[in-house]
Motif scaffolding. Structure first.
Motif, PDB file in Angstrom:
ATOM      1  N   LEU A  21     -13.703   5.313  25.140  1.00  0.00           N
ATOM      2  CA  LEU A  21     -13.368   4.807  23.529  1.00  0.00           C
ATOM      3  C   LEU A  21     -11.694   5.648  23.058  1.00  0.00           C
ATOM      4  N   LEU A  22     -10.990   4.678  22.779  1.00  0.00           N
ATOM      5  CA  LEU A  22      -9.825   4.999  22.403  1.00  0.00           C
ATOM      6  C   LEU A  22      -9.592   4.739  20.920  1.00  0.00           C
ATOM      7  N   HIS A  23      -9.370   6.245  20.345  1.00  0.00           N
ATOM      8  CA  HIS A  23      -9.341   6.191  18.733  1.00  0.00           C
ATOM      9  C   HIS A  23      -7.918   6.349  18.205  1.00  0.00           C
ATOM     10  N   THR A  24      -7.362   5.575  17.299  1.00  0.00           N
ATOM     11  CA  THR A  24      -6.066   5.649  16.615  1.00  0.00           C
ATOM     12  C   THR A  24      -6.067   5.826  15.378  1.00  0.00           C
ATOM     13  N   ALA A  25      -5.405   6.563  14.642  1.00  0.00           N
ATOM     14  CA  ALA A  25      -5.270   6.981  13.258  1.00  0.00           C
ATOM     15  C   ALA A  25      -3.675   6.791  12.804  1.00  0.00           C
ATOM     16  N   LEU A  26      -3.742   5.708  11.732  1.00  0.00           N
ATOM     17  CA  LEU A  26      -2.319   5.556  11.375  1.00  0.00           C
ATOM     18  C   LEU A  26      -2.289   5.965   9.863  1.00  0.00           C
ATOM     19  N   ASP A  27      -1.349   6.668   9.475  1.00  0.00           N
ATOM     20  CA  ASP A  27      -1.232   7.266   7.990  1.00  0.00           C
ATOM     21  C   ASP A  27      -0.212   6.077   7.442  1.00  0.00           C
ATOM     22  N   LEU A  28      -0.719   5.382   6.545  1.00  0.00           N
ATOM     23  CA  LEU A  28      -0.232   4.015   5.924  1.00  0.00           C
ATOM     24  C   LEU A  28       0.698   4.577   4.804  1.00  0.00           C
ATOM     25  N   ALA A  29       0.307   5.792   4.218  1.00  0.00           N
ATOM     26  CA  ALA A  29       0.967   6.156   2.960  1.00  0.00           C
ATOM     27  C   ALA A  29       2.584   6.335   2.939  1.00  0.00           C
ATOM     28  N   ARG A  30       3.334   5.819   2.101  1.00  0.00           N
ATOM     29  CA  ARG A  30       4.562   5.566   2.015  1.00  0.00           C
ATOM     30  C   ARG A  30       5.105   6.400   0.903  1.00  0.00           C
ATOM     31  N   THR A  31       5.967   7.437   1.029  1.00  0.00           N
ATOM     32  CA  THR A  31       6.500   8.190  -0.144  1.00  0.00           C
ATOM     33  C   THR A  31       7.949   7.799  -0.342  1.00  0.00           C
ATOM     34  N   ARG A  32       8.320   7.832  -1.590  1.00  0.00           N
ATOM     35  CA  ARG A  32       9.596   7.357  -1.965  1.00  0.00           C
ATOM     36  C   ARG A  32      10.595   8.642  -2.023  1.00  0.00           C
TER      37      ARG A  32
ATOM     38  N   TYR B  71       0.825  -1.246   0.095  1.00  0.00           N
ATOM     39  CA  TYR B  71       0.071  -0.063  -0.091  1.00  0.00           C
ATOM     40  C   TYR B  71       0.827   1.100   0.032  1.00  0.00           C
ATOM     41  N   GLU B  72       1.358   1.751  -0.933  1.00  0.00           N
ATOM     42  CA  GLU B  72       2.001   2.815  -1.364  1.00  0.00           C
ATOM     43  C   GLU B  72       1.314   3.832  -1.876  1.00  0.00           C
ATOM     44  N   HIS B  73       1.451   4.945  -1.339  1.00  0.00           N
ATOM     45  CA  HIS B  73       0.717   6.256  -2.037  1.00  0.00           C
ATOM     46  C   HIS B  73       1.788   7.394  -2.149  1.00  0.00           C
ATOM     47  N   ALA B  74       1.405   8.087  -2.992  1.00  0.00           N
ATOM     48  CA  ALA B  74       2.290   9.494  -3.675  1.00  0.00           C
ATOM     49  C   ALA B  74       2.284  10.254  -2.233  1.00  0.00           C
ATOM     50  N   ALA B  75       1.071  10.632  -1.490  1.00  0.00           N
ATOM     51  CA  ALA B  75       1.348  11.703  -0.552  1.00  0.00           C
ATOM     52  C   ALA B  75       0.904  11.216   0.694  1.00  0.00           C
ATOM     53  N   PRO B  76       1.326  11.758   1.996  1.00  0.00           N
ATOM     54  CA  PRO B  76       0.824  11.325   3.311  1.00  0.00           C
ATOM     55  C   PRO B  76      -0.676  11.919   3.334  1.00  0.00           C
ATOM     56  N   GLY B  77      -1.282  10.840   3.843  1.00  0.00           N
ATOM     57  CA  GLY B  77      -2.691  11.211   4.046  1.00  0.00           C
ATOM     58  C   GLY B  77      -3.632  10.349   2.907  1.00  0.00           C
ATOM     59  N   ASP B  78      -3.008  10.063   1.964  1.00  0.00           N
ATOM     60  CA  ASP B  78      -3.777   9.387   1.008  1.00  0.00           C
ATOM     61  C   ASP B  78      -4.377   7.918   1.678  1.00  0.00           C
ATOM     62  N   LEU B  79      -3.688   7.321   2.555  1.00  0.00           N
ATOM     63  CA  LEU B  79      -4.379   6.161   3.126  1.00  0.00           C
ATOM     64  C   LEU B  79      -4.156   6.369   4.623  1.00  0.00           C
ATOM     65  N   ILE B  80      -5.399   6.292   5.312  1.00  0.00           N
ATOM     66  CA  ILE B  80      -5.423   6.561   6.698  1.00  0.00           C
ATOM     67  C   ILE B  80      -6.190   5.277   7.199  1.00  0.00           C
ATOM     68  N   HIS B  81      -5.716   4.733   8.444  1.00  0.00           N
ATOM     69  CA  HIS B  81      -6.337   3.627   8.979  1.00  0.00           C
ATOM     70  C   HIS B  81      -6.593   3.913  10.397  1.00  0.00           C
ATOM     71  N   VAL B  82      -7.993   4.042  10.762  1.00  0.00           N
ATOM     72  CA  VAL B  82      -8.558   4.369  11.893  1.00  0.00           C
ATOM     73  C   VAL B  82      -9.143   3.178  12.594  1.00  0.00           C
TER      74      VAL B  82
END
Length: 196
Positions: free
Chosen positions: A185-196, A128-139
């Motif tokens: 309720l504990l909310h966690t958001a991870l930014d999975l976007a990976r830039t090269r 799962y690689e995306h061009a910019a941070p924030g393109d793929l967020i897992h909550v």
């Protein structure tokens, strides 16, 4: 790119060359004035005579041709052996080439590292690689039971623990206004976007 205190930026080279070519300064005097070697002063003066101010720019040090480069059929054979999941050392041993040459051929061809592809299929692993941070967020949400001060039913008895079953809201308050029952309720958001 030259650093800020370099004696010969492009403008400095033009000044040195004009002193030698147009003003007639001796090479040694111009070299002393611009704090460079006499051979450097001669190089820039000769280039100014041949090309003018346009010749004062930096040039690539890459050779125009490489007569000792590995022949194309040998490079193809190296890439063919790489598909059998062999590293540069083993490929070099089989073909009688240095491992460094095999590594350079593989790098130039953009071959994947042995650790990158899938072991079973030798295909590149899709990530799962995306061009910019924030393109793929897992909550993710984690529900945690509120434990009252002093502990829960294990320390206070089962009657205290049964209050959670009868609560009608997510959070209720006791007589002092503090949270007593329900869940946090504990909310966690991870930014999975990976830039090269």
């Amino acid at each position: 790119m030259p650093h800020a205190n370099a004696p010969l930026t492009e403008l400095g080279r033009v000044r040195l060359a004009r002193c030698v070519v147009e003003d007639g300064w001796p090479l040694r005097r111009a070299a002393d004035r611009f704090q460079v070697a006499v051979t450097t002063a001669k190089r820039w003066a000769d280039r100014y005579r041949a090309e003018g101010p346009a010749g004062m720019t930096d040039r690539s040090s890459r050779p125009h041709h490489s007569p000792n480069r590995t022949p194309v059929p040998v490079e193809r054979r190296v890439l063919q052996l790489r598909r059998q999941r062999l590293g540069p050392a083993r490929i070099g041993w089989r073909l009688g080439l240095p491992a460094s040459t095999c590594h350079a051929i593989l790098r130039r061809a953009g071959a994947a590292r042995l650790t990158d592809p899938d072991r079973a299929t030798a295909e590149p692993i899709r990530r799962y690689e995306h061009a910019a941070p924030g393109d793929l967020i897992h909550v993710d949400v984690k529900k945690l039971g509120n434990i009252p001060d002093g502990g829960g039913w294990r320390t206070q008895g089962r009657a205290q623990g049964k209050l959670n079953r009868t609560a009608t809201a997510w959070h209720t308050t006791d007589s002092r206004g503090g949270a007593r029952l329900g869940y946090a309720l504990l909310h966690t958001a991870l930014d999975l976007a990976r830039t090269r």
